[in-house]
Design an enzyme around this catalytic site. Structure first.
Site, PDB file in Angstrom:
ATOM      1  N   THR A   1      -5.981  -3.331   0.345  1.00 55.16           N
ATOM      2  CA  THR A   1      -4.670  -2.664   0.301  1.00 55.16           C
ATOM      3  C   THR A   1      -4.049  -2.677   1.693  1.00 55.16           C
ATOM      4  OG1 THR A   1      -5.395  -1.250  -1.508  1.00 55.16           O
ATOM      5  CG2 THR A   1      -3.495  -0.492  -0.240  1.00 55.16           C
TER       6      THR A   1
ATOM      7  N   TYR B   1     -10.059  -0.182   1.581  1.00 55.85           N
ATOM      8  CA  TYR B   1      -9.385   0.332   2.772  1.00 55.85           C
ATOM      9  C   TYR B   1     -10.292  -0.083   3.917  1.00 55.85           C
ATOM     10  CZ  TYR B   1      -6.137   3.418   0.268  1.00 55.85           C
ATOM     11  OH  TYR B   1      -5.140   3.935  -0.529  1.00 55.85           O
TER      12      TYR B   1
ATOM     13  N   ARG C   1       1.784   7.183   6.742  1.00 60.36           N
ATOM     14  CA  ARG C   1       2.837   7.558   5.781  1.00 60.36           C
ATOM     15  C   ARG C   1       3.108   9.057   5.874  1.00 60.36           C
ATOM     16  NH1 ARG C   1      -0.483   7.426   0.038  1.00 60.36           N
ATOM     17  NH2 ARG C   1      -2.334   8.444   0.800  1.00 60.36           N
TER      18      ARG C   1
ATOM     19  N   LYS D   1      -3.261  -6.328  -1.922  1.00 61.76           N
ATOM     20  CA  LYS D   1      -2.520  -5.322  -2.707  1.00 61.76           C
ATOM     21  C   LYS D   1      -1.459  -4.682  -1.809  1.00 61.76           C
ATOM     22  CE  LYS D   1      -3.433  -1.119  -5.497  1.00 61.76           C
ATOM     23  NZ  LYS D   1      -2.845  -0.019  -4.740  1.00 61.76           N
TER      24      LYS D   1
ATOM     25  N   HIS E   1       2.238   0.957  -3.613  1.00 60.26           N
ATOM     26  CA  HIS E   1       1.323   2.097  -3.663  1.00 60.26           C
ATOM     27  C   HIS E   1       1.892   3.209  -4.562  1.00 60.26           C
ATOM     28  CE1 HIS E   1      -2.352   2.858  -1.113  1.00 60.26           C
ATOM     29  NE2 HIS E   1      -2.302   3.994  -1.787  1.00 60.26           N
TER      30      HIS E   1
ATOM     31  N   SER F   1     -11.420   2.631  -6.047  1.00 59.53           N
ATOM     32  CA  SER F   1     -10.924   2.891  -4.691  1.00 59.53           C
ATOM     33  C   SER F   1     -12.070   3.001  -3.681  1.00 59.53           C
ATOM     34  CB  SER F   1     -10.146   4.203  -4.691  1.00 59.53           C
ATOM     35  OG  SER F   1      -9.901   4.635  -3.381  1.00 59.53           O
TER      36      SER F   1
ATOM     37  N   TYR G   1      -0.725  15.975  -4.764  1.00 63.53           N
ATOM     38  CA  TYR G   1      -1.309  14.713  -4.297  1.00 63.53           C
ATOM     39  C   TYR G   1      -1.089  13.599  -5.328  1.00 63.53           C
ATOM     40  CZ  TYR G   1      -4.949  11.271  -3.231  1.00 63.53           C
ATOM     41  OH  TYR G   1      -5.621  10.109  -2.994  1.00 63.53           O
TER      42      TYR G   1
ATOM     43  N   ARG H   1      -0.882   6.554 -11.907  1.00 62.35           N
ATOM     44  CA  ARG H   1      -0.722   7.931 -12.386  1.00 62.35           C
ATOM     45  C   ARG H   1      -0.950   8.091 -13.891  1.00 62.35           C
ATOM     46  NH1 ARG H   1       3.050   6.980  -8.598  1.00 62.35           N
ATOM     47  NH2 ARG H   1       3.040   8.248  -6.706  1.00 62.35           N
TER      48      ARG H   1
HETATM   49  C1  LIG Z   1      -3.184   9.948  -6.577  1.00 66.53           C
HETATM   50  C2  LIG Z   1      -3.166   8.487  -6.226  1.00 66.53           C
HETATM   51  C3  LIG Z   1      -4.165   7.964  -5.427  1.00 66.53           C
HETATM   52  C4  LIG Z   1      -4.161   6.602  -5.114  1.00 66.53           C
HETATM   53  N1  LIG Z   1      -5.208   6.090  -4.386  1.00 66.53           N
HETATM   54  C5  LIG Z   1      -5.196   4.786  -4.062  1.00 66.53           C
HETATM   55  C6  LIG Z   1      -6.276   4.227  -3.341  1.00 66.53           C
HETATM   56  O1  LIG Z   1      -7.252   4.895  -3.023  1.00 66.53           O
HETATM   57  N2  LIG Z   1      -6.195   2.903  -3.014  1.00 66.53           N
HETATM   58  C7  LIG Z   1      -5.128   2.122  -3.379  1.00 66.53           C
HETATM   59  O2  LIG Z   1      -5.083   0.932  -3.049  1.00 66.53           O
HETATM   60  N3  LIG Z   1      -4.115   2.623  -4.104  1.00 66.53           N
HETATM   61  C8  LIG Z   1      -4.124   3.928  -4.454  1.00 66.53           C
HETATM   62  N4  LIG Z   1      -3.107   4.421  -5.202  1.00 66.53           N
HETATM   63  C9  LIG Z   1      -2.046   3.514  -5.680  1.00 66.53           C
HETATM   64  C10 LIG Z   1      -2.401   2.911  -7.048  1.00 66.53           C
HETATM   65  O3  LIG Z   1      -3.466   2.009  -6.950  1.00 66.53           O
HETATM   66  C11 LIG Z   1      -1.198   2.147  -7.633  1.00 66.53           C
HETATM   67  O4  LIG Z   1      -0.741   1.193  -6.707  1.00 66.53           O
HETATM   68  C12 LIG Z   1      -0.040   3.068  -8.029  1.00 66.53           C
HETATM   69  O5  LIG Z   1      -0.519   4.321  -8.470  1.00 66.53           O
HETATM   70  C13 LIG Z   1       0.812   2.432  -9.121  1.00 66.53           C
HETATM   71  O6  LIG Z   1       1.911   3.223  -9.419  1.00 66.53           O
HETATM   72  P1  LIG Z   1       1.976   4.252 -10.659  1.00 66.53           P
HETATM   73  O7  LIG Z   1       1.184   5.456 -10.231  1.00 66.53           O
HETATM   74  O8  LIG Z   1       3.415   4.524 -10.783  1.00 66.53           O
HETATM   75  O9  LIG Z   1       1.361   3.569 -11.842  1.00 66.53           O
HETATM   76  C14 LIG Z   1      -3.115   5.777  -5.557  1.00 66.53           C
HETATM   77  C15 LIG Z   1      -2.106   6.309  -6.368  1.00 66.53           C
HETATM   78  C16 LIG Z   1      -2.128   7.643  -6.710  1.00 66.53           C
HETATM   79  C17 LIG Z   1      -1.054   8.180  -7.604  1.00 66.53           C
END
Ligand SMILES: Cc1cc2nc3c(=O)[nH]c(=O)nc-3n(C[C@H](O)[C@H](O)[C@H](O)COP(=O)(O)O)c2cc1C
Length: 391
Positions: free
Chosen positions: A199, A173, A206, A262, A286, A150, A68, A341
């Site tokens: 977002t 969301y 997806r 976003k 994302h 989140s 995940y 991440r």
């Molecule tokens: C495991 C995971 C869960 C995420 N959950 C959300 C979320 O709940 N809401 C959201 O807007 N973005 C979510 N994102 C996206 C992050 O906010 C962000 O846009 C993205 O991780 C940036 O890229 P990077 O992981 O390469 O730094 C998530 C990303 C990951 C890896």
């Protein structure tokens, strides 16, 4: 295994080399603690760069949770493109500039933070560490960083605000039904949140194929943990299928919070965002988790800046793993840079201390790059200090 993966493994091998660590320590900022205690990291302070946390997180997490966290969509091309794009942007250093110290602090929506690097929204963080979003909040408090919480947080906004010492930015969301959206927005506003980041990049759904494959290799019983588990901020279906730009108008009318969008990547959408009164934009895909074969976010930034023409702040996230990556985005006009991440790798490996160390490493690298390029402050970072190489 792709050539990118081969290179990563080789670099990790090099990163573990005591010889290389010593060489790096000699060149690093005298005030930094990078380069000490090389070898297999047993504490956050042994870790030299955020990619090393990735290996530790992989070891710490069960396959479904790792899947995940680490995966993108379809064949994970957007995810890899985000990370790989920075090497196509070269730096133009400024020698003998006399910059002895770099001030990384920034003001965002009227509040001063120690760094332009913020902790972007990542859902369900207790999946990665028992303290989840509370550990992230405590690290953000100590490091004076923005935490974006989140909607699918595993800990309610009120509890996170307590640990952070101020309300976090809240990532929305949108629930499928408008009255639920109103209730959620009122709740986070009452908790003290001043920034609402809607977002908009996964509204159509997806295909998280890699995560699904890894979940199938997990021998634990997922329903044992996930059945009857309710998320504290949202219960119902997410994403009104008919959502369009009028929803931005509706959100703006409903709340005093700054509304930022976003997940925008184009000049056209940037213009529409400004027309509909958005207070900011996050250039994001994302983290490669929404749509396959998108352009890397760092390559979308200039186009979005062009659409915005200085009227609202532009933020960016996706693939940032080094302070020099962050520097490049700032030079191209971003006001701040989100990481996802990297800090979750730190959280998975060491809890709060891991998140703190990720922020420290990236901030030290950013300050180092600023000095190399003659920038004493974030405001003095020069557009001319980066150049896009031909691909
Ligand atoms: C495991 C995971 C869960 C995420 N959950 C959300 C979320 O709940 N809401 C959201 O807007 N973005 C979510 N994102 C996206 C992050 O906010 C962000 O846009 C993205 O991780 C940036 O890229 P990077 O992981 O390469 O730094 C998530 C990303 C990951 C890896």
């Amino acid at each position: 295994m792709t050539s990118l993966h081969h290179r990563r493994h080789f670099l990790r091998f090099l990163a573990g080399s005591p010889f290389l660590a010593r060489a790096f320590a000699q060149d690093s900022d005298p005030g930094s603690n990078l380069g000490q205690n090389a070898g297999k990291p047993t504490t956050p302070h042994d870790v030299l760069d955020v990619r090393e946390f990735e290996t530790l997180a992989h070891e710490a997490l069960p396959p479904a949770h790792w899947g995940y966290l680490a995966s993108g969509v379809d064949d994970d091309y957007t995810l890899e493109a985000n990370i790989g794009a920075f090497k196509h942007i070269g730096l133009r250093p400024k020698r003998l500039s006399g910059v002895a110290k770099a001030d990384t602090s920034v003001e965002l929506f009227g509040t001063r933070y120690a760094s332009p690097i913020y902790l972007s929204a990542v859902g369900a963080q207790r999946m990665f560490h028992p303290d989840g979003e509370l550990a992230t909040a405590r690290a953000a408090k100590i490091k004076q960083a923005v935490q974006m919480l989140s909607t699918v947080t595993s800990i309610p906004v009120e509890g996170v605000a307590g640990a952070l010492g101020a309300a976090p930015w809240f990532q929305l969301y949108m629930p499928a039904e408008w009255p639920e959206t109103e209730a959620l927005v009122r709740r986070v506003e009452a908790a003290g949140c001043t920034v609402l980041a809607w977002t908009v990049d996964i509204l159509p759904g997806r295909n998280i194929e890699t995560a699904t494959r890894l979940a199938r290799t997990d021998t634990r019983s997922c329903p044992a943990c996930h059945t009857n588990q309710k998320m504290p901020m949202t219960q119902g279906r997410s994403n009104p299928p008919e959502a369009n730009w009028t929803y931005v108008d509706k959100l703006k009318k409903m709340t005093r919070m700054k509304v930022i969008l976003k997940g925008l990547d184009t000049r056209e959408d940037a213009r529409l965002a400004v027309e509909h009164g958005a207070d900011g934009i996050v250039v994001s895909n994302h983290g490669g988790r929404s749509t396959e074969t998108l352009r890397p976010t760092i390559e979308c930034l200039s186009e979005v800046m062009d659409g915005v023409r200085g009227r609202i702040p532009v933020f960016v996230d996706g693939g940032f793993r080094r302070g020099s990556d962050v520097y490049k985005a700032l030079a191209l006009g971003a006001k701040a840079v989100g990481i996802g991440r990297p800090y979750i790798y730190g959280l998975s490996a060491f809890g709060q201390a891991g998140v703190e160390r990720v922020l420290d490493i990236m901030n030290i690298e950013l300050a180092l790059t600023m000095r190399q390029c003659g920038a004493a402050s974030i405001a003095s970072i020069d557009r001319a200090s980066v150049t896009l190489a031909a691909r």
